[in-house]
Write a protein that holds these residues in place. Sequence first.
Motif, PDB file in Angstrom:
ATOM      1  N   TRP A  43      30.110  94.165  75.743  1.00 34.81           N
ATOM      2  CA  TRP A  43      30.335  92.643  76.162  1.00 34.81           C
ATOM      3  C   TRP A  43      28.978  91.887  75.983  1.00 34.81           C
ATOM      4  O   TRP A  43      28.146  92.401  76.685  1.00 34.81           O
ATOM      5  N   ASP A 124      37.094  84.162  72.434  1.00 33.52           N
ATOM      6  CA  ASP A 124      36.206  84.150  71.229  1.00 33.52           C
ATOM      7  C   ASP A 124      35.516  85.790  71.003  1.00 33.52           C
ATOM      8  O   ASP A 124      34.956  85.857  69.997  1.00 33.52           O
ATOM      9  N   TRP A 125      35.711  86.528  72.045  1.00 31.36           N
ATOM     10  CA  TRP A 125      35.206  87.811  71.905  1.00 31.36           C
ATOM     11  C   TRP A 125      35.783  88.875  70.859  1.00 31.36           C
ATOM     12  O   TRP A 125      37.018  89.053  71.019  1.00 31.36           O
ATOM     13  N   ASP A 126      34.931  89.274  69.732  1.00 29.97           N
ATOM     14  CA  ASP A 126      35.473  90.212  68.804  1.00 29.97           C
ATOM     15  C   ASP A 126      34.723  91.470  69.150  1.00 29.97           C
ATOM     16  O   ASP A 126      33.371  91.412  68.653  1.00 29.97           O
ATOM     17  N   PRO A 127      35.118  92.692  69.705  1.00 28.79           N
ATOM     18  CA  PRO A 127      34.312  93.586  69.934  1.00 28.79           C
ATOM     19  C   PRO A 127      33.955  94.522  68.842  1.00 28.79           C
ATOM     20  O   PRO A 127      33.288  95.432  68.987  1.00 28.79           O
ATOM     21  N   GLU A 128      34.600  94.169  67.616  1.00 30.91           N
ATOM     22  CA  GLU A 128      34.205  95.002  66.568  1.00 30.91           C
ATOM     23  C   GLU A 128      32.912  94.286  65.872  1.00 30.91           C
ATOM     24  O   GLU A 128      32.506  94.928  64.857  1.00 30.91           O
ATOM     25  N   ARG A 129      32.494  93.064  66.168  1.00 31.32           N
ATOM     26  CA  ARG A 129      31.238  92.531  65.871  1.00 31.32           C
ATOM     27  C   ARG A 129      30.027  93.075  66.387  1.00 31.32           C
ATOM     28  O   ARG A 129      29.872  93.472  67.278  1.00 31.32           O
TER      29      ARG A 129
END
Length: 129
Positions: A43, A124-129
């Motif tokens: 996060w 907006d969160w993309d955990p794979e970025r």
Amino acid sequence: MQHLGEGRRAWAATIAAGPDATAKSAPQGDTAAPQEREALLAWPHEPAAVDYHVTEGRSWRNWLSDDGARAARLPAPATAEGSDAADASARGTASELVLAFYGRIPLDSLKLDGNRLLFDQLVDWDPER
């Protein structure tokens, strides 16, 4: 260990090959899912706790930190006071919550309390970025 998406990609590749396909088609490109827990769960914002309340009865808390994200069912309805209070919460029917999670209805369709910026960050969160 096989990532759940690998089977779906193989199925999609077979369908895309059309009716003349004689065997299961292999998907193209990199199909590997990240194996590191941090890559899946990190996060990038300030630590926070977000509660989700289903009007039909159950509630869950999502804890977000640089160590990752974790969720658990709350044993009893949470209150908005005290040291155990969440930073934000969303309330709606089970259907409304799921539809909001998938972007099918606006988040404002839910009853939102607390720090609404957290919901924008989650969207907006993309955990794979």
